[in-house]
Design a protein around this motif. Sequence first.
Motif, PDB file in Angstrom:
ATOM      1  N   VAL A   1     -11.947  -5.402   4.177  1.00 35.09           N
ATOM      2  CA  VAL A   1     -10.692  -4.867   3.671  1.00 35.09           C
ATOM      3  C   VAL A   1      -9.575  -5.290   4.617  1.00 35.09           C
ATOM      4  N   VAL A   2      -8.468  -5.707   4.044  1.00 36.52           N
ATOM      5  CA  VAL A   2      -7.286  -6.082   4.818  1.00 36.52           C
ATOM      6  C   VAL A   2      -6.210  -5.042   4.525  1.00 36.52           C
ATOM      7  N   THR A   3      -5.635  -4.462   5.579  1.00 35.62           N
ATOM      8  CA  THR A   3      -4.585  -3.460   5.381  1.00 35.62           C
ATOM      9  C   THR A   3      -3.357  -3.808   6.208  1.00 35.62           C
ATOM     10  N   ASP A   4      -2.248  -3.258   5.768  1.00 36.82           N
ATOM     11  CA  ASP A   4      -0.986  -3.366   6.495  1.00 36.82           C
ATOM     12  C   ASP A   4      -0.172  -2.135   6.136  1.00 36.82           C
ATOM     13  N   TYR A   5       0.689  -1.701   7.035  1.00 36.13           N
ATOM     14  CA  TYR A   5       1.486  -0.512   6.742  1.00 36.13           C
ATOM     15  C   TYR A   5       2.741  -0.488   7.586  1.00 36.13           C
ATOM     16  N   ASN A   6       3.678   0.346   7.146  1.00 33.94           N
ATOM     17  CA  ASN A   6       4.904   0.586   7.885  1.00 33.94           C
ATOM     18  C   ASN A   6       4.618   1.700   8.901  1.00 33.94           C
ATOM     19  N   PRO A   7       4.681   1.405  10.179  1.00 33.90           N
ATOM     20  CA  PRO A   7       4.315   2.411  11.182  1.00 33.90           C
ATOM     21  C   PRO A   7       5.281   3.599  11.250  1.00 33.90           C
ATOM     22  N   TYR A   8       6.431   3.497  10.607  1.00 32.77           N
ATOM     23  CA  TYR A   8       7.408   4.585  10.630  1.00 32.77           C
ATOM     24  C   TYR A   8       7.248   5.541   9.453  1.00 32.77           C
ATOM     25  N   THR A   9       6.288   5.300   8.601  1.00 33.26           N
ATOM     26  CA  THR A   9       6.071   6.158   7.436  1.00 33.26           C
ATOM     27  C   THR A   9       5.270   7.388   7.827  1.00 33.26           C
ATOM     28  N   ASP A  10       5.719   8.551   7.348  1.00 35.84           N
ATOM     29  CA  ASP A  10       5.005   9.803   7.574  1.00 35.84           C
ATOM     30  C   ASP A  10       4.057  10.028   6.391  1.00 35.84           C
ATOM     31  N   PHE A  11       2.832   9.557   6.519  1.00 33.00           N
ATOM     32  CA  PHE A  11       1.871   9.651   5.423  1.00 33.00           C
ATOM     33  C   PHE A  11       1.411  11.083   5.177  1.00 33.00           C
TER      34      PHE A  11
ATOM     35  N   PHE B   1       5.238   9.647  -3.457  1.00 36.27           N
ATOM     36  CA  PHE B   1       4.961   8.225  -3.326  1.00 36.27           C
ATOM     37  C   PHE B   1       4.517   7.657  -4.671  1.00 36.27           C
ATOM     38  N   ALA B   2       4.631   6.355  -4.779  1.00 36.95           N
ATOM     39  CA  ALA B   2       4.186   5.651  -5.984  1.00 36.95           C
ATOM     40  C   ALA B   2       2.955   4.819  -5.633  1.00 36.95           C
ATOM     41  N   VAL B   3       2.037   4.719  -6.571  1.00 35.57           N
ATOM     42  CA  VAL B   3       0.816   3.948  -6.389  1.00 35.57           C
ATOM     43  C   VAL B   3       0.887   2.734  -7.314  1.00 35.57           C
ATOM     44  N   ARG B   4       0.739   1.570  -6.713  1.00 37.31           N
ATOM     45  CA  ARG B   4       0.717   0.328  -7.484  1.00 37.31           C
ATOM     46  C   ARG B   4      -0.613  -0.366  -7.205  1.00 37.31           C
ATOM     47  N   TYR B   5      -1.246  -0.828  -8.242  1.00 39.55           N
ATOM     48  CA  TYR B   5      -2.478  -1.597  -8.096  1.00 39.55           C
ATOM     49  C   TYR B   5      -2.267  -2.922  -8.818  1.00 39.55           C
ATOM     50  N   TYR B   6      -2.909  -3.944  -8.308  1.00 39.66           N
ATOM     51  CA  TYR B   6      -2.810  -5.256  -8.925  1.00 39.66           C
ATOM     52  C   TYR B   6      -4.140  -5.967  -8.745  1.00 39.66           C
ATOM     53  N   VAL B   7      -4.582  -6.615  -9.797  1.00 42.85           N
ATOM     54  CA  VAL B   7      -5.838  -7.355  -9.744  1.00 42.85           C
ATOM     55  C   VAL B   7      -5.517  -8.819 -10.004  1.00 42.85           C
ATOM     56  N   ALA B   8      -5.833  -9.667  -9.046  1.00 42.61           N
ATOM     57  CA  ALA B   8      -5.542 -11.100  -9.153  1.00 42.61           C
ATOM     58  C   ALA B   8      -6.840 -11.887  -9.182  1.00 42.61           C
ATOM     59  N   GLU B   9      -6.817 -12.959  -9.930  1.00 48.91           N
ATOM     60  CA  GLU B   9      -7.976 -13.863  -9.954  1.00 48.91           C
ATOM     61  C   GLU B   9      -8.117 -14.467  -8.572  1.00 48.91           C
ATOM     62  N   GLY B  10      -9.284 -14.341  -7.981  1.00 48.51           N
ATOM     63  CA  GLY B  10      -9.528 -14.881  -6.649  1.00 48.51           C
ATOM     64  C   GLY B  10     -10.106 -16.281  -6.746  1.00 48.51           C
TER      65      GLY B  10
ATOM     66  N   ARG C   1       2.949   9.056  -8.380  1.00 50.85           N
ATOM     67  CA  ARG C   1       3.148   8.569  -9.751  1.00 50.85           C
ATOM     68  C   ARG C   1       2.666   7.130  -9.776  1.00 50.85           C
ATOM     69  N   TRP C   2       2.299   6.666 -10.950  1.00 51.38           N
ATOM     70  CA  TRP C   2       1.870   5.287 -11.096  1.00 51.38           C
ATOM     71  C   TRP C   2       3.095   4.394 -11.159  1.00 51.38           C
ATOM     72  N   SER C   3       3.062   3.296 -10.453  1.00 49.37           N
ATOM     73  CA  SER C   3       4.149   2.323 -10.486  1.00 49.37           C
ATOM     74  C   SER C   3       4.080   1.536 -11.788  1.00 49.37           C
ATOM     75  N   GLU C   4       5.239   1.282 -12.348  1.00 55.72           N
ATOM     76  CA  GLU C   4       5.306   0.521 -13.596  1.00 55.72           C
ATOM     77  C   GLU C   4       4.956  -0.948 -13.381  1.00 55.72           C
ATOM     78  N   THR C   5       4.950  -1.402 -12.147  1.00 52.94           N
ATOM     79  CA  THR C   5       4.651  -2.803 -11.859  1.00 52.94           C
ATOM     80  C   THR C   5       3.168  -3.053 -11.592  1.00 52.94           C
TER      81      THR C   5
ATOM     82  N   GLU D   1      11.389   7.056  -3.342  1.00 53.44           N
ATOM     83  CA  GLU D   1      12.829   6.884  -3.547  1.00 53.44           C
ATOM     84  C   GLU D   1      13.275   5.439  -3.421  1.00 53.44           C
ATOM     85  N   THR D   2      12.856   4.770  -2.361  1.00 51.96           N
ATOM     86  CA  THR D   2      13.351   3.413  -2.095  1.00 51.96           C
ATOM     87  C   THR D   2      12.497   2.326  -2.737  1.00 51.96           C
ATOM     88  N   GLN D   3      11.287   2.667  -3.156  1.00 54.86           N
ATOM     89  CA  GLN D   3      10.323   1.713  -3.712  1.00 54.86           C
ATOM     90  C   GLN D   3       9.892   0.648  -2.703  1.00 54.86           C
ATOM     91  N   LYS D   4      10.100   0.921  -1.415  1.00 55.45           N
ATOM     92  CA  LYS D   4       9.656  -0.005  -0.370  1.00 55.45           C
ATOM     93  C   LYS D   4       8.185   0.247  -0.068  1.00 55.45           C
TER      94      LYS D   4
END
Length: 183
Positions: free
Chosen positions: A23-33, A83-92, A40-44, A142-145
Amino acid sequence: MRARHGFILGLVLVLSACSSTDVVTDYNPYTDFSSYQKYRWSETSGADKTVSPLVVEHVKTALAEQLNIDQYKLAAKADQANFAVRYYVAEGAQTIDRSPRLGIGLGSFSGNVGIGTSVGVPLGKDKVNRNVQILIDLLDAETQKLSWRGSLVVELNDKDPKDNMARLHSAVAEIWSQFPPQK
């Protein structure tokens, strides 16, 4: 004794080469998780056009289960979400699973110098494995970042949809196990 250490080192290298993708992860260290409670589910959210809608639905279902297990609630209204949850499935990238091969080798060993050669004779057909990459993003409501991302490449089985469902659920659980990040 050196031969034994060399054998063990070689075995470790071979086994590590056979391991699955991590698993590869990345995050904004300033976010208060810790403030994340309702989502909510992201429309994208979605997938490449080449990915089966059934695969996408399995990923969404598995992700909803993981969110529920960790007691995150789906917000009744979009403006109530933290927060918003976005999932994406790409052909590998497809991989080629080489058929078993019979090795015939020659070699000599003298005075701590070894020379060897081998010829592989295929015993069957090569198999092309279909892979998909699952991306899970958490976005600031709010910011969608982007605040957190996890991804994993999964090999699918073209002959067994039930096996694919289990692999996808396992992959989503493996990705989600990395959230929240350990600071």
